[in-house]
Write a protein that holds these residues in place. Structure first.
Motif, short mmCIF file in Angstrom:
data_model
loop_
_atom_site.label_atom_id
_atom_site.label_comp_id
_atom_site.label_asym_id
_atom_site.label_seq_id
_atom_site.Cartn_x
_atom_site.Cartn_y
_atom_site.Cartn_z
N ASP A 4 30.89 44.60 25.64
CA ASP A 4 29.79 43.84 25.04
C ASP A 4 28.67 44.77 24.56
O ASP A 4 28.13 44.60 23.47
CB ASP A 4 29.23 42.82 26.04
CG ASP A 4 30.15 41.64 26.25
OD1 ASP A 4 31.05 41.43 25.41
OD2 ASP A 4 29.96 40.92 27.26
N GLU A 5 28.34 45.74 25.39
CA GLU A 5 27.29 46.70 25.00
C GLU A 5 27.72 47.50 23.77
O GLU A 5 26.93 47.75 22.87
CB GLU A 5 26.97 47.64 26.16
CG GLU A 5 26.28 46.95 27.32
CD GLU A 5 26.13 47.84 28.54
OE1 GLU A 5 25.17 47.61 29.29
OE2 GLU A 5 26.96 48.76 28.71
N GLN A 6 28.98 47.88 23.74
CA GLN A 6 29.51 48.62 22.59
C GLN A 6 29.45 47.75 21.33
O GLN A 6 29.06 48.22 20.26
CB GLN A 6 30.96 49.06 22.87
CG GLN A 6 31.60 49.83 21.73
CD GLN A 6 30.93 51.17 21.48
OE1 GLN A 6 30.39 51.80 22.41
NE2 GLN A 6 30.94 51.60 20.24
N LEU A 7 29.81 46.50 21.46
CA LEU A 7 29.77 45.57 20.32
C LEU A 7 28.34 45.41 19.81
O LEU A 7 28.10 45.45 18.61
CB LEU A 7 30.35 44.21 20.74
CG LEU A 7 30.37 43.13 19.65
CD1 LEU A 7 31.24 43.56 18.48
CD2 LEU A 7 30.85 41.81 20.24
N PHE A 8 27.38 45.24 20.72
CA PHE A 8 25.98 45.10 20.31
C PHE A 8 25.46 46.38 19.65
O PHE A 8 24.71 46.33 18.68
CB PHE A 8 25.09 44.72 21.51
CG PHE A 8 25.19 43.27 21.87
CD1 PHE A 8 25.00 42.28 20.93
CD2 PHE A 8 25.48 42.90 23.18
CE1 PHE A 8 25.08 40.95 21.27
CE2 PHE A 8 25.57 41.56 23.54
CZ PHE A 8 25.38 40.58 22.58
N THR A 9 25.88 47.53 20.14
CA THR A 9 25.47 48.80 19.54
C THR A 9 26.01 48.93 18.12
O THR A 9 25.28 49.30 17.19
CB THR A 9 25.95 49.98 20.41
OG1 THR A 9 25.40 49.84 21.71
CG2 THR A 9 25.53 51.31 19.81
N GLU A 10 27.27 48.59 17.95
CA GLU A 10 27.87 48.66 16.61
C GLU A 10 27.23 47.65 15.66
O GLU A 10 26.99 47.95 14.48
CB GLU A 10 29.38 48.42 16.70
CG GLU A 10 30.13 49.56 17.35
CD GLU A 10 31.60 49.25 17.55
OE1 GLU A 10 32.11 48.27 16.96
OE2 GLU A 10 32.26 50.00 18.31
N LEU A 11 26.97 46.45 16.17
CA LEU A 11 26.32 45.43 15.35
C LEU A 11 24.91 45.86 14.93
O LEU A 11 24.51 45.69 13.78
CB LEU A 11 26.25 44.11 16.14
CG LEU A 11 25.70 42.90 15.40
CD1 LEU A 11 26.52 42.61 14.15
CD2 LEU A 11 25.68 41.68 16.31
N ALA A 12 24.17 46.48 15.86
CA ALA A 12 22.83 46.97 15.53
C ALA A 12 22.89 48.04 14.46
O ALA A 12 22.06 48.07 13.54
CB ALA A 12 22.15 47.52 16.79
N GLU A 13 23.88 48.91 14.51
CA GLU A 13 24.04 49.95 13.48
C GLU A 13 24.36 49.34 12.13
O GLU A 13 23.88 49.80 11.10
CB GLU A 13 25.14 50.94 13.89
CG GLU A 13 24.74 51.86 15.02
CD GLU A 13 23.53 52.71 14.68
OE1 GLU A 13 23.47 53.27 13.57
OE2 GLU A 13 22.63 52.82 15.52
N LEU A 14 25.18 48.31 12.12
CA LEU A 14 25.53 47.65 10.85
C LEU A 14 24.32 46.94 10.23
O LEU A 14 24.17 46.91 9.02
CB LEU A 14 26.65 46.63 11.07
CG LEU A 14 28.04 47.20 11.29
CD1 LEU A 14 29.00 46.09 11.70
CD2 LEU A 14 28.53 47.88 10.03
N LEU A 15 23.47 46.36 11.07
CA LEU A 15 22.33 45.59 10.57
C LEU A 15 21.10 46.43 10.30
O LEU A 15 20.18 45.98 9.64
CB LEU A 15 21.99 44.47 11.56
CG LEU A 15 23.04 43.38 11.72
CD1 LEU A 15 22.62 42.40 12.79
CD2 LEU A 15 23.29 42.68 10.40
N ARG A 16 21.05 47.65 10.80
CA ARG A 16 19.86 48.48 10.66
C ARG A 16 19.37 48.59 9.21
O ARG A 16 18.19 48.41 8.95
CB ARG A 16 20.07 49.85 11.27
CG ARG A 16 18.79 50.68 11.31
CD ARG A 16 18.89 51.93 12.16
NE ARG A 16 19.67 51.81 13.38
CZ ARG A 16 19.26 51.27 14.53
NH1 ARG A 16 18.04 50.77 14.59
NH2 ARG A 16 20.03 51.21 15.58
N PRO A 17 20.23 48.85 8.23
CA PRO A 17 19.72 48.93 6.85
C PRO A 17 19.07 47.64 6.38
O PRO A 17 18.17 47.65 5.56
CB PRO A 17 20.98 49.23 6.02
CG PRO A 17 21.95 49.82 6.98
CD PRO A 17 21.65 49.20 8.31
#
Length: 150
Positions: A4-17
């Motif tokens: 779950d933490e990995q998924l949230f980290t990846e999602l945050a990276e995708l949404l950052r821009p």
């Protein structure tokens, strides 16, 4: 790190821009902040209003407007998509023609600079119906006009 933490980290990276506002939004915000102290010039003459009162024969020809800000008058002649103007007393000022009303940063349509006699010409793109003109002096002071319907 859990799945779950990995998924949230990846999602945050995708949404950052997408968390950063687009450059045009930042430009509009800077403009609105910069114009907050600009005085709103008062409309003192409009040939369109005079023609409805019967003082201008037929209402044909270019529209003539005059705005006043303190001791400064800016006269505009609107003929189709062309705005011809003069700042009096004469001065070299930076000009910004924007779409929309003066209380919000509309799209920048044209920029220019008046000559030493205060004269200028700006062109309005097709499809624009409402414009404001901003004038900025070299010392940073300036004014903007109320909105003009073309």
């Amino acid at each position: 790190m859990t799945d779950d933490e990995q998924l949230f980290t990846e999602l945050a990276e995708l949404l950052r821009p997408r968390l950063e506002p687009p450059p045009e939004v930042l430009d509009a915000a800077r403009l609105a902040f910069g114009w907050r102290d600009a005085e709103l010039a008062r409309l003192v003459e409009d040939s369109l209003l005079e023609s409805t009162a019967g003082t201008r024969a037929g209402g044909t020809g270019p529209r003539l407007l005059a705005f006043e800000s303190g001791e400064v008058v800016v006269e505009l002649q609107i003929d189709g998509r062309r705005v011809v103007g003069q700042v009096d007393p004469p001065a070299e000022v930076e000009l910004e023609l924007r779409a929309g009303a003066p209380d919000g940063p509309g799209a920048l349509l044209a920029t220019g600079r008046s000559d030493a006699l205060g004269r200028f010409v700006l062109h309005v793109p097709a499809g624009v119906q409402l414009v404001t003109l901003g004038c900025t002096y070299p010392d940073g002071t300036g004014f903007r006009t109320s909105a003009v319907r073309l």
